[in-house]
Structures are given as C-alpha cells and as structure tokens.
Design a protein around this motif. Structure first.
Motif, mmCIF file in Angstrom:
data_model
loop_
_atom_site.group_PDB
_atom_site.id
_atom_site.type_symbol
_atom_site.label_atom_id
_atom_site.label_comp_id
_atom_site.label_asym_id
_atom_site.label_seq_id
_atom_site.Cartn_x
_atom_site.Cartn_y
_atom_site.Cartn_z
ATOM 1 N N GLY A 1 6.997 2.695 5.832
ATOM 2 C CA GLY A 1 6.113 2.524 4.688
ATOM 3 C C GLY A 1 6.782 2.893 3.382
ATOM 4 O O GLY A 1 6.538 2.271 2.344
ATOM 5 N N PHE A 2 7.639 3.894 3.429
ATOM 6 C CA PHE A 2 8.370 4.298 2.226
ATOM 7 C C PHE A 2 9.275 3.149 1.781
ATOM 8 O O PHE A 2 9.338 2.815 0.593
ATOM 9 C CB PHE A 2 9.177 5.565 2.504
ATOM 10 N N VAL A 3 9.950 2.515 2.740
ATOM 11 C CA VAL A 3 10.824 1.377 2.420
ATOM 12 C C VAL A 3 9.993 0.201 1.915
ATOM 13 O O VAL A 3 10.293 -0.384 0.873
ATOM 14 C CB VAL A 3 11.671 0.980 3.651
ATOM 15 N N PHE A 4 8.948 -0.147 2.654
ATOM 16 C CA PHE A 4 8.093 -1.269 2.246
ATOM 17 C C PHE A 4 7.474 -1.011 0.863
ATOM 18 O O PHE A 4 7.400 -1.912 0.038
ATOM 19 C CB PHE A 4 6.970 -1.502 3.263
ATOM 20 N N GLY A 5 7.010 0.200 0.635
ATOM 21 C CA GLY A 5 6.393 0.543 -0.645
ATOM 22 C C GLY A 5 7.375 0.451 -1.799
ATOM 23 O O GLY A 5 7.033 0.000 -2.894
ATOM 24 N N ALA B 1 7.052 -2.077 -4.913
ATOM 25 C CA ALA B 1 7.113 -1.627 -6.309
ATOM 26 C C ALA B 1 8.172 -2.405 -7.087
ATOM 27 O O ALA B 1 7.951 -2.796 -8.237
ATOM 28 C CB ALA B 1 7.402 -0.129 -6.371
ATOM 29 N N LEU B 2 9.314 -2.648 -6.470
ATOM 30 C CA LEU B 2 10.377 -3.402 -7.136
ATOM 31 C C LEU B 2 9.968 -4.854 -7.366
ATOM 32 O O LEU B 2 10.216 -5.409 -8.442
ATOM 33 C CB LEU B 2 11.673 -3.331 -6.326
ATOM 34 N N VAL B 3 9.321 -5.456 -6.382
ATOM 35 C CA VAL B 3 8.825 -6.827 -6.538
ATOM 36 C C VAL B 3 7.754 -6.864 -7.621
ATOM 37 O O VAL B 3 7.717 -7.779 -8.445
ATOM 38 C CB VAL B 3 8.287 -7.384 -5.199
ATOM 39 N N GLY B 4 6.905 -5.860 -7.652
ATOM 40 C CA GLY B 4 5.849 -5.787 -8.658
ATOM 41 C C GLY B 4 6.392 -5.745 -10.069
ATOM 42 O O GLY B 4 5.818 -6.322 -10.995
ATOM 43 N N ARG B 5 7.530 -5.086 -10.226
ATOM 44 C CA ARG B 5 8.155 -5.028 -11.560
ATOM 45 C C ARG B 5 8.703 -6.392 -11.973
ATOM 46 O O ARG B 5 8.757 -6.712 -13.152
ATOM 47 C CB ARG B 5 9.278 -4.002 -11.572
#
Length: 136
Positions: free
Chosen positions: A18-22, A26-30
């Motif tokens: 989950g830490f990796v996916f999250g 977050a990077l995709v969201g940016r």
C-alpha cells in the motif's frame, strides 16, 4: 497465537504494498491535476484488494491458520488494527498532520473508499475460511 502472527504478517506485507501503491498514486495525481483523488483511489483499490486476497491465502497456508471463524476474525482484526495505527502514524509523522487533521481526513471521498477497502481486506481471512469449508 499463530493467527495473531499471521495477522501481523498480513498487515506488514499489505502495508508495504500500500505504501508503494499510494506513492505511485500520489505521483500520478501530481501529473494529472484535474483528476480527483477519489478517482485515483478507485483505480488503486481493486489492485490492492486482489494482491491482499493472494497474500492472505499465502499467509493462511504458511502459518497454518485453521478455517475457524474466531481464529480468522483475530487474524483479520489484528491486521486491520495495525493497518489503522500505521496509517495514523504515517499521517502524523511523515505528513506532519495533527491528530485532528488526520482524523478529519476521513471525511474525503478517497479516504472513505480506502477505509471501506481496508474493512474488506480485514474480512478476507474469514471469507477465505468460508470458501475453504465449501471446497471440502
């Protein structure tokens, strides 16, 4: 006791995933500023739940957790409790939120979707037990 150990392992593996996916979310969201967080979470959740399902099965076999309702509830409950505590710690320590800010973050659609997915994650040991009983 093996169900508590399995729950700790279940938490650890899924939290790391989950830490990796999250982080990826977050990077995709940016890179996609017009896409709402909840939409990104909706993409992430099926991937996380699929991975959690397989991890759960692997750990049930590895720790030889019997398909007994109470035992599997303990496994899922330990995993969920640790996951919720870790999520709070990440918010407070890494994101520098206050406890009030962290708790109030659960009012967003993305956080509520994530919380629902965490409850499903916690139910997987019990769901797998019932499926195992039907298969016999």
């Amino acid at each position: 006791m093996k169900e508590a150990k399995a729950g700790c392992a279940y938490f650890a593996v899924v939290f790391a995933m989950g830490f990796v996916f999250g982080t990826v979310r977050a990077l995709v969201g940016r890179q996609a500023p017009g896409v709402p967080e909840w939409a990104l979470v909706l993409v992430e959740v099926p991937l996380m739940l699929t991975a959690s399902w397989w991890v759960c099965g692997w750990l049930v076999r590895r720790f030889e957790v019997p398909a007994v309702t109470g035992v599997r509830v303990v496994m899922g409950g330990v995993a969920l409790g640790l996951l919720l505590l870790a999520e709070q710690a990440v918010g407070i320590v890494l994101m520098r939120r206050t406890i009030e800010q962290q708790v109030s973050s659960y009012t967003s659609a993305g956080a509520l979707i994530g919380l629902a997915a965490q409850i499903v994650f916690a139910a997987f040991p019990l769901v797998r037990a019932r499926a195992e009983k039907r298969a016999r």
